[in-house]
Design a protein around this motif. Structure first.
Motif, PDB file in Angstrom:
ATOM      1  N   ARG A 252       0.834  -1.213   0.000  1.00  0.00           N
ATOM      2  CA  ARG A 252       0.000   0.000   0.000  1.00  0.00           C
ATOM      3  C   ARG A 252       0.869   1.264   0.000  1.00  0.00           C
ATOM      4  NH1 ARG A 252      -3.695  -1.953   3.483  1.00  0.00           N
ATOM      5  NH2 ARG A 252      -2.673  -1.076   5.304  1.00  0.00           N
ATOM      6  N   GLU A 253       1.968   1.235   0.762  1.00  0.00           N
ATOM      7  CA  GLU A 253       2.853   2.405   0.850  1.00  0.00           C
ATOM      8  C   GLU A 253       3.679   2.586  -0.430  1.00  0.00           C
ATOM      9  OE1 GLU A 253       3.820   4.557   3.428  1.00  0.00           O
ATOM     10  OE2 GLU A 253       2.387   3.823   4.928  1.00  0.00           O
ATOM     11  N   LEU A 254       4.116   1.460  -1.022  1.00  0.00           N
ATOM     12  CA  LEU A 254       5.174   1.540  -2.035  1.00  0.00           C
ATOM     13  C   LEU A 254       4.702   1.418  -3.477  1.00  0.00           C
ATOM     14  CD1 LEU A 254       7.886  -0.526  -0.139  1.00  0.00           C
ATOM     15  CD2 LEU A 254       7.603   1.948  -0.249  1.00  0.00           C
ATOM     16  N   ALA A 255       3.562   0.762  -3.692  1.00  0.00           N
ATOM     17  CA  ALA A 255       3.088   0.606  -5.079  1.00  0.00           C
ATOM     18  C   ALA A 255       2.931   1.959  -5.770  1.00  0.00           C
ATOM     19  CB  ALA A 255       1.791  -0.193  -5.107  1.00  0.00           C
ATOM     20  N   PRO A 256       2.373   2.978  -5.088  1.00  0.00           N
ATOM     21  CA  PRO A 256       2.234   4.280  -5.768  1.00  0.00           C
ATOM     22  C   PRO A 256       3.581   4.892  -6.162  1.00  0.00           C
ATOM     23  CG  PRO A 256       0.884   4.208  -3.777  1.00  0.00           C
ATOM     24  CD  PRO A 256       1.766   3.006  -3.744  1.00  0.00           C
ATOM     25  N   LEU A 257       4.665   4.451  -5.518  1.00  0.00           N
ATOM     26  CA  LEU A 257       5.996   4.980  -5.836  1.00  0.00           C
ATOM     27  C   LEU A 257       6.723   4.106  -6.856  1.00  0.00           C
ATOM     28  CD1 LEU A 257       7.052   5.742  -2.143  1.00  0.00           C
ATOM     29  CD2 LEU A 257       6.155   7.350  -3.834  1.00  0.00           C
ATOM     30  N   GLY A 258       6.040   3.078  -7.343  1.00  0.00           N
ATOM     31  CA  GLY A 258       6.656   2.194  -8.342  1.00  0.00           C
ATOM     32  C   GLY A 258       7.640   1.209  -7.747  1.00  0.00           C
ATOM     33  N   ILE A 259       7.543   0.959  -6.442  1.00  0.00           N
ATOM     34  CA  ILE A 259       8.461   0.010  -5.787  1.00  0.00           C
ATOM     35  C   ILE A 259       7.716  -1.307  -5.563  1.00  0.00           C
ATOM     36  CG2 ILE A 259       9.871  -0.444  -3.739  1.00  0.00           C
ATOM     37  CD1 ILE A 259      10.094   2.648  -3.409  1.00  0.00           C
ATOM     38  N   THR A 260       8.306  -2.408  -6.025  1.00  0.00           N
ATOM     39  CA  THR A 260       7.709  -3.733  -5.860  1.00  0.00           C
ATOM     40  C   THR A 260       8.191  -4.346  -4.551  1.00  0.00           C
ATOM     41  OG1 THR A 260       7.646  -4.071  -8.246  1.00  0.00           O
ATOM     42  CG2 THR A 260       7.534  -6.060  -6.870  1.00  0.00           C
ATOM     43  N   VAL A 261       7.272  -4.925  -3.788  1.00  0.00           N
ATOM     44  CA  VAL A 261       7.626  -5.639  -2.559  1.00  0.00           C
ATOM     45  C   VAL A 261       7.712  -7.122  -2.907  1.00  0.00           C
ATOM     46  CG1 VAL A 261       7.014  -6.089  -0.157  1.00  0.00           C
ATOM     47  CG2 VAL A 261       6.351  -3.911  -1.230  1.00  0.00           C
ATOM     48  N   ALA A 262       8.923  -7.690  -2.854  1.00  0.00           N
ATOM     49  CA  ALA A 262       9.082  -9.100  -3.222  1.00  0.00           C
ATOM     50  C   ALA A 262       8.437  -9.999  -2.173  1.00  0.00           C
ATOM     51  CB  ALA A 262      10.567  -9.446  -3.366  1.00  0.00           C
ATOM     52  N   TYR A 263       8.076 -11.193  -2.588  1.00  0.00           N
ATOM     53  CA  TYR A 263       7.592 -12.227  -1.669  1.00  0.00           C
ATOM     54  C   TYR A 263       8.117 -13.564  -2.190  1.00  0.00           C
ATOM     55  CZ  TYR A 263       4.103 -12.405  -5.380  1.00  0.00           C
ATOM     56  OH  TYR A 263       3.504 -12.466  -6.610  1.00  0.00           O
ATOM     57  N   ASP A 264       8.111 -14.567  -1.336  1.00  0.00           N
ATOM     58  CA  ASP A 264       8.658 -15.859  -1.730  1.00  0.00           C
ATOM     59  C   ASP A 264       7.884 -16.411  -2.933  1.00  0.00           C
ATOM     60  OD1 ASP A 264       9.960 -15.364   0.639  1.00  0.00           O
ATOM     61  OD2 ASP A 264       9.630 -17.339   1.499  1.00  0.00           O
ATOM     62  N   GLY A 265       8.576 -16.676  -4.001  1.00  0.00           N
ATOM     63  CA  GLY A 265       7.938 -17.222  -5.201  1.00  0.00           C
ATOM     64  C   GLY A 265       7.740 -16.186  -6.307  1.00  0.00           C
ATOM     65  N   LEU A 266       7.962 -14.911  -5.995  1.00  0.00           N
ATOM     66  CA  LEU A 266       7.774 -13.877  -7.030  1.00  0.00           C
ATOM     67  C   LEU A 266       8.753 -14.096  -8.186  1.00  0.00           C
ATOM     68  CD1 LEU A 266       6.617 -11.094  -8.028  1.00  0.00           C
ATOM     69  CD2 LEU A 266       8.490 -10.032  -6.755  1.00  0.00           C
ATOM     70  N   GLN A 267       8.255 -13.976  -9.405  1.00  0.00           N
ATOM     71  CA  GLN A 267       9.114 -14.032 -10.597  1.00  0.00           C
ATOM     72  C   GLN A 267       8.963 -12.735 -11.353  1.00  0.00           C
ATOM     73  OE1 GLN A 267       8.600 -17.499 -13.044  1.00  0.00           O
ATOM     74  NE2 GLN A 267       8.137 -18.805 -11.309  1.00  0.00           N
ATOM     75  N   ILE A 268      10.074 -12.187 -11.775  1.00  0.00           N
ATOM     76  CA  ILE A 268      10.039 -10.949 -12.576  1.00  0.00           C
ATOM     77  C   ILE A 268      10.801 -11.200 -13.854  1.00  0.00           C
ATOM     78  CG2 ILE A 268      10.723  -8.537 -12.705  1.00  0.00           C
ATOM     79  CD1 ILE A 268      10.405  -8.323  -9.714  1.00  0.00           C
ATOM     80  N   GLU A 269      10.162 -10.927 -14.962  1.00  0.00           N
ATOM     81  CA  GLU A 269      10.841 -11.014 -16.262  1.00  0.00           C
ATOM     82  C   GLU A 269      11.122  -9.610 -16.728  1.00  0.00           C
ATOM     83  OE1 GLU A 269       8.651 -13.485 -18.966  1.00  0.00           O
ATOM     84  OE2 GLU A 269       8.550 -15.101 -17.494  1.00  0.00           O
ATOM     85  N   ILE A 270      12.336  -9.401 -17.190  1.00  0.00           N
ATOM     86  CA  ILE A 270      12.704  -8.034 -17.542  1.00  0.00           C
ATOM     87  C   ILE A 270      13.420  -8.005 -18.887  1.00  0.00           C
ATOM     88  CG2 ILE A 270      14.818  -8.231 -16.158  1.00  0.00           C
ATOM     89  CD1 ILE A 270      14.436  -5.247 -15.473  1.00  0.00           C
TER      90      ILE A 270
END
Ligand code: ZN
Ligand code: ZN
Ligand code: ZN
Length: 270
Positions: A252-270
């Protein structure tokens, strides 16, 4: 049951850049104690025990994958179960950031790895590693200097020093013009060189155990300042402890700033 819950969590994020096929898999996203921390009855550990999901965090490790390689960054004590759960059966190499137990405590688990395993650590970190005779027989242990370059298939890795209370290395990962910076356990003391590297980086990953200032690590508040100062395109926080906010509060705090909060299992393709 735990495996089922975890697998439901795995989702994918894409920048849509289409430039490369670099994939980051966050196996564990907790700080030194993990969440829930054993013996702790604080509210956040209780929530993690009762509901699991993104509020339960194994200690931090991640995979960097391209079409031609798969590199593991750090070996927390639970690395055996993390790799089993992620169904990872081969690795091009293991990189170690520093000597702290939450980052190398699982290295001896590779005693039972059934392939030759290249393991890389800074020359000032190598003497801190404890290998069993069996692991020594099939580990290819190599040292690196800050700003040297390691090559795994089409992936280039450049270790760089960060400020921590023991020798510690961040890593710049680059493939097909896509560059990801991983600051490992870094204090908030970033130098000119770090800021130069952040210019033009496609993604930066920070370890933020706490929300407010912390002696030897960047905090969430520090990362917010860096994002605003540098105009970072994409930022991810991980290595989060039980004194930090709950996952949904962080989002809630960070999404508006474009910051992703990682969690176990998150995958990011870039
Ligand atoms: Zn750590
Ligand atoms: Zn706790
Ligand atoms: Zn550390």
């Amino acid at each position: 049951m735990v495996g089922l819950q975890q697998s439901k969590l795995i989702d994918q994020l894409s920048t849509g850049s289409g430039r490369g096929d670099l994939k980051i898999r966050f196996l564990g996203t907790g700080a030194a104690e993990g969440i829930p921390s054993f013996g702790c009855t604080c509210q956040r550990c209780q929530v993690a025990r009762k509901t699991g999901g993104p509020n339960a965090r194994h200690r931090a490790a991640l995979l960097i994958e391209t079409a031609s390689c798969r590199v593991l960054l750090d070996t927390p004590p639970e690395i055996n179960s993390l790799l089993n759960q992620a169904e990872v059966f081969d690795l091009s190499a293991v990189l170690l950031s520093h000597e702290h137990f939450d980052h190398i405590g699982g290295l001896v688990e590779f005693e039972y790895w059934n392939q030759v395993l290249p393991i890389f650590a800074g020359y000032d970190v190598l003497p801190k590693l404890r290998l069993t005779p069996r692991l020594e027989s099939h580990a290819l242990l190599s040292g690196f200097h800050s700003h040297s370059q390691l090559h795994f298939g089409d992936l280039t890795v450049m270790p760089f020093k960060v400020v921590h209370h023991v020798p510690c290395y961040g890593f710049a990962f680059e493939e097909a013009g896509v560059r990801v910076l991983h600051f490992s356990d870094s204090s908030s003391e970033l130098g000119n060189l770090h800021y130069r590297m952040l210019e033009g980086a496609d993604m930066a990953i920070f370890h933020t155990p706490t929300f407010e200032a912390h002696r030897s690590h960047t905090s969430v508040q520090d990362v917010i300042s860096v994002v605003q100062d540098c105009g970072l395109q994409r930022t991810v926080i991980t290595h989060i402890n039980h004194n930090n906010l709950l996952h949904e509060e962080l989002v809630r705090e960070l999404a508006p700033l474009g910051i992703t909060v990682a969690y176990d299992g998150l995958q990011i393709e870039i």
